[in-house]
Design a protein around this motif. Sequence first.
Motif, PDB file in Angstrom:
ATOM      1  N   VAL A 195       0.863  -1.177   0.000  1.00  0.00           N
ATOM      2  CA  VAL A 195       0.000   0.000   0.000  1.00  0.00           C
ATOM      3  C   VAL A 195       0.901   1.229   0.000  1.00  0.00           C
ATOM      4  O   VAL A 195       1.845   1.325   0.794  1.00  0.00           O
ATOM      5  CB  VAL A 195      -0.929   0.030   1.235  1.00  0.00           C
ATOM      6  CG1 VAL A 195      -1.800   1.290   1.220  1.00  0.00           C
ATOM      7  CG2 VAL A 195      -1.804  -1.217   1.282  1.00  0.00           C
ATOM      8  N   GLY A 196       0.613   2.169  -0.907  1.00  0.00           N
ATOM      9  CA  GLY A 196       1.438   3.365  -1.017  1.00  0.00           C
ATOM     10  C   GLY A 196       0.916   4.524  -0.200  1.00  0.00           C
ATOM     11  O   GLY A 196      -0.125   4.437   0.460  1.00  0.00           O
ATOM     12  N   THR A 197       1.641   5.638  -0.258  1.00  0.00           N
ATOM     13  CA  THR A 197       1.265   6.851   0.459  1.00  0.00           C
ATOM     14  C   THR A 197      -0.137   7.317   0.087  1.00  0.00           C
ATOM     15  O   THR A 197      -0.902   7.794   0.930  1.00  0.00           O
ATOM     16  CB  THR A 197       2.267   7.982   0.148  1.00  0.00           C
ATOM     17  OG1 THR A 197       3.592   7.510   0.389  1.00  0.00           O
ATOM     18  CG2 THR A 197       2.011   9.199   1.016  1.00  0.00           C
ATOM     19  N   SER A 198      -0.480   7.152  -1.183  1.00  0.00           N
ATOM     20  CA  SER A 198      -1.783   7.597  -1.685  1.00  0.00           C
ATOM     21  C   SER A 198      -2.927   6.675  -1.277  1.00  0.00           C
ATOM     22  O   SER A 198      -4.093   6.986  -1.514  1.00  0.00           O
ATOM     23  CB  SER A 198      -1.736   7.695  -3.210  1.00  0.00           C
ATOM     24  OG  SER A 198      -1.428   6.425  -3.769  1.00  0.00           O
ATOM     25  N   GLY A 199      -2.585   5.508  -0.678  1.00  0.00           N
ATOM     26  CA  GLY A 199      -3.613   4.533  -0.324  1.00  0.00           C
ATOM     27  C   GLY A 199      -3.883   3.509  -1.404  1.00  0.00           C
ATOM     28  O   GLY A 199      -4.676   2.584  -1.218  1.00  0.00           O
ATOM     29  N   LEU A 200      -3.220   3.672  -2.556  1.00  0.00           N
ATOM     30  CA  LEU A 200      -3.387   2.715  -3.643  1.00  0.00           C
ATOM     31  C   LEU A 200      -2.604   1.430  -3.361  1.00  0.00           C
ATOM     32  O   LEU A 200      -1.593   1.447  -2.670  1.00  0.00           O
ATOM     33  CB  LEU A 200      -2.917   3.328  -4.961  1.00  0.00           C
ATOM     34  CG  LEU A 200      -3.710   4.542  -5.456  1.00  0.00           C
ATOM     35  CD1 LEU A 200      -3.050   5.147  -6.679  1.00  0.00           C
ATOM     36  CD2 LEU A 200      -5.153   4.158  -5.762  1.00  0.00           C
ATOM     37  N   HIS A 201      -3.085   0.317  -3.924  1.00  0.00           N
ATOM     38  CA  HIS A 201      -2.459  -0.992  -3.740  1.00  0.00           C
ATOM     39  C   HIS A 201      -1.727  -1.409  -5.015  1.00  0.00           C
ATOM     40  O   HIS A 201      -2.168  -1.080  -6.121  1.00  0.00           O
ATOM     41  CB  HIS A 201      -3.528  -2.042  -3.412  1.00  0.00           C
ATOM     42  CG  HIS A 201      -4.187  -1.846  -2.080  1.00  0.00           C
ATOM     43  ND1 HIS A 201      -4.501  -2.894  -1.236  1.00  0.00           N
ATOM     44  CD2 HIS A 201      -4.615  -0.729  -1.437  1.00  0.00           C
ATOM     45  CE1 HIS A 201      -5.089  -2.431  -0.145  1.00  0.00           C
ATOM     46  NE2 HIS A 201      -5.168  -1.110  -0.253  1.00  0.00           N
ATOM     47  N   PHE A 202      -0.629  -2.159  -4.869  1.00  0.00           N
ATOM     48  CA  PHE A 202       0.139  -2.615  -6.031  1.00  0.00           C
ATOM     49  C   PHE A 202       1.057  -3.761  -5.617  1.00  0.00           C
ATOM     50  O   PHE A 202       1.231  -4.036  -4.422  1.00  0.00           O
ATOM     51  CB  PHE A 202       0.953  -1.464  -6.632  1.00  0.00           C
ATOM     52  CG  PHE A 202       1.553  -0.535  -5.607  1.00  0.00           C
ATOM     53  CD1 PHE A 202       2.775  -0.786  -5.021  1.00  0.00           C
ATOM     54  CD2 PHE A 202       0.867   0.625  -5.225  1.00  0.00           C
ATOM     55  CE1 PHE A 202       3.316   0.075  -4.081  1.00  0.00           C
ATOM     56  CE2 PHE A 202       1.403   1.494  -4.287  1.00  0.00           C
ATOM     57  CZ  PHE A 202       2.624   1.221  -3.704  1.00  0.00           C
ATOM     58  N   ASP A 203       1.650  -4.436  -6.616  1.00  0.00           N
ATOM     59  CA  ASP A 203       2.469  -5.624  -6.325  1.00  0.00           C
ATOM     60  C   ASP A 203       3.963  -5.391  -6.467  1.00  0.00           C
ATOM     61  O   ASP A 203       4.762  -6.296  -6.231  1.00  0.00           O
ATOM     62  CB  ASP A 203       2.035  -6.806  -7.206  1.00  0.00           C
ATOM     63  CG  ASP A 203       2.319  -6.585  -8.687  1.00  0.00           C
ATOM     64  OD1 ASP A 203       2.855  -5.511  -9.046  1.00  0.00           O
ATOM     65  OD2 ASP A 203       1.995  -7.484  -9.488  1.00  0.00           O
ATOM     66  N   THR A 204       4.356  -4.186  -6.881  1.00  0.00           N
ATOM     67  CA  THR A 204       5.776  -3.854  -7.027  1.00  0.00           C
ATOM     68  C   THR A 204       6.062  -2.576  -6.250  1.00  0.00           C
ATOM     69  O   THR A 204       5.360  -1.578  -6.409  1.00  0.00           O
ATOM     70  CB  THR A 204       6.145  -3.652  -8.510  1.00  0.00           C
ATOM     71  OG1 THR A 204       5.890  -4.874  -9.220  1.00  0.00           O
ATOM     72  CG2 THR A 204       7.613  -3.288  -8.659  1.00  0.00           C
ATOM     73  N   TYR A 205       7.093  -2.616  -5.403  1.00  0.00           N
ATOM     74  CA  TYR A 205       7.389  -1.483  -4.531  1.00  0.00           C
ATOM     75  C   TYR A 205       8.843  -1.073  -4.705  1.00  0.00           C
ATOM     76  O   TYR A 205       9.741  -1.920  -4.752  1.00  0.00           O
ATOM     77  CB  TYR A 205       7.147  -1.872  -3.073  1.00  0.00           C
ATOM     78  CG  TYR A 205       7.149  -0.708  -2.104  1.00  0.00           C
ATOM     79  CD1 TYR A 205       5.978  -0.024  -1.819  1.00  0.00           C
ATOM     80  CD2 TYR A 205       8.311  -0.302  -1.460  1.00  0.00           C
ATOM     81  CE1 TYR A 205       5.952   1.038  -0.933  1.00  0.00           C
ATOM     82  CE2 TYR A 205       8.303   0.760  -0.573  1.00  0.00           C
ATOM     83  CZ  TYR A 205       7.122   1.420  -0.310  1.00  0.00           C
ATOM     84  OH  TYR A 205       7.112   2.469   0.571  1.00  0.00           O
ATOM     85  N   ILE A 206       9.061   0.214  -4.822  1.00  0.00           N
ATOM     86  CA  ILE A 206      10.423   0.737  -4.846  1.00  0.00           C
ATOM     87  C   ILE A 206      10.711   1.318  -3.473  1.00  0.00           C
ATOM     88  O   ILE A 206      10.187   2.368  -3.107  1.00  0.00           O
ATOM     89  CB  ILE A 206      10.597   1.799  -5.945  1.00  0.00           C
ATOM     90  CG1 ILE A 206      10.230   1.209  -7.304  1.00  0.00           C
ATOM     91  CG2 ILE A 206      12.034   2.314  -5.964  1.00  0.00           C
ATOM     92  CD1 ILE A 206      10.217   2.214  -8.427  1.00  0.00           C
ATOM     93  N   ASN A 207      11.512   0.600  -2.723  1.00  0.00           N
ATOM     94  CA  ASN A 207      11.812   0.997  -1.347  1.00  0.00           C
ATOM     95  C   ASN A 207      13.034   1.905  -1.338  1.00  0.00           C
ATOM     96  O   ASN A 207      14.159   1.458  -1.133  1.00  0.00           O
ATOM     97  CB  ASN A 207      12.055  -0.260  -0.493  1.00  0.00           C
ATOM     98  CG  ASN A 207      12.322   0.083   0.949  1.00  0.00           C
ATOM     99  OD1 ASN A 207      11.968   1.168   1.413  1.00  0.00           O
ATOM    100  ND2 ASN A 207      12.951  -0.825   1.680  1.00  0.00           N
ATOM    101  N   LYS A 208      12.782   3.191  -1.559  1.00  0.00           N
ATOM    102  CA  LYS A 208      13.880   4.162  -1.629  1.00  0.00           C
ATOM    103  C   LYS A 208      14.717   4.174  -0.358  1.00  0.00           C
ATOM    104  O   LYS A 208      15.901   4.516  -0.389  1.00  0.00           O
ATOM    105  CB  LYS A 208      13.324   5.548  -1.908  1.00  0.00           C
ATOM    106  CG  LYS A 208      12.318   6.016  -0.860  1.00  0.00           C
ATOM    107  CD  LYS A 208      11.624   7.286  -1.262  1.00  0.00           C
ATOM    108  CE  LYS A 208      10.653   7.771  -0.196  1.00  0.00           C
ATOM    109  NZ  LYS A 208       9.517   6.861   0.005  1.00  0.00           N
ATOM    110  N   ASP A 209      14.101   3.786   0.770  1.00  0.00           N
ATOM    111  CA  ASP A 209      14.834   3.774   2.040  1.00  0.00           C
ATOM    112  C   ASP A 209      15.948   2.733   2.039  1.00  0.00           C
ATOM    113  O   ASP A 209      16.854   2.805   2.869  1.00  0.00           O
ATOM    114  CB  ASP A 209      13.877   3.511   3.202  1.00  0.00           C
ATOM    115  CG  ASP A 209      12.856   4.631   3.352  1.00  0.00           C
ATOM    116  OD1 ASP A 209      13.229   5.789   3.119  1.00  0.00           O
ATOM    117  OD2 ASP A 209      11.698   4.352   3.688  1.00  0.00           O
ATOM    118  N   ALA A 210      15.885   1.772   1.119  1.00  0.00           N
ATOM    119  CA  ALA A 210      16.969   0.791   1.001  1.00  0.00           C
ATOM    120  C   ALA A 210      18.172   1.386   0.275  1.00  0.00           C
ATOM    121  O   ALA A 210      19.298   0.899   0.412  1.00  0.00           O
ATOM    122  CB  ALA A 210      16.470  -0.452   0.267  1.00  0.00           C
ATOM    123  N   LEU A 211      17.931   2.441  -0.508  1.00  0.00           N
ATOM    124  CA  LEU A 211      19.031   3.100  -1.224  1.00  0.00           C
ATOM    125  C   LEU A 211      19.816   4.033  -0.316  1.00  0.00           C
ATOM    126  O   LEU A 211      21.055   4.035  -0.328  1.00  0.00           O
ATOM    127  CB  LEU A 211      18.453   3.897  -2.405  1.00  0.00           C
ATOM    128  CG  LEU A 211      19.401   4.893  -3.094  1.00  0.00           C
ATOM    129  CD1 LEU A 211      20.491   4.150  -3.862  1.00  0.00           C
ATOM    130  CD2 LEU A 211      18.612   5.819  -4.039  1.00  0.00           C
TER     131      LEU A 211
END
Length: 210
Positions: free
Chosen positions: A22-38
């Motif tokens: 679940v993203g900031t906007s509340g939308l759902h999806f199956d692929t996530y870019i975890n910028k915090d890992a960068l």
Amino acid sequence: MNNKALDLLKKTGAILTEDHFVGTSGLHFDTYINKDALYPHTEETSEMGSLFAKKNKDLNIDVVAAPAMGGIILSTWTAHHLSLLKGKEILGIYTEKNVDKDQVFTRGYNAYVKNKNVLIVEDLTTTGGSVKKVVNTVQRAGGNVLQVCVMVNKDPDKVNSEMMGVPFSSLAELKVITYTAEECPLCKDGIPINTSIGHGKKFLDSNKSS
């Protein structure tokens, strides 16, 4: 399209697939870019800032602005590398979210953009809403937005220069199909929501309380 940005994200384990987010906007999806890992990897984060700087080096930029939190790191590194490329000091500043969830300048940073040419950078765009708020805030403060540049545009069909109202570009595109909670096929298939990464825990907690 520059794939070096995606290579850096993959190298640091920031691109996650085949899950339920679940993203900031509340939308759902199956692929996530975890910028915090960068961001803990300073060499790779510096290189990302260098990619932003090289892409925008021909613009007469005075200030780089970005929305907090993750954008703070990108604005600083981008301003650093632009300063080296241009041979002059380019400032890196950021906006913060207020109680109305707008992106506003605090700490007197609005004074740095008045009558200045501004590059706005952002990590990811799904709807473009957050960075559009930064555009509006910079313009209200008297700044001239020369360009908005994001690390990864997740919806290039909708998030573009026309939507943003100013020139817009990205280092990379990675189209991610998003769903509202009501129409989400991942929910319908009973795939558990990831509560460790993204805003899944907040979403589930809000559903419990409603």
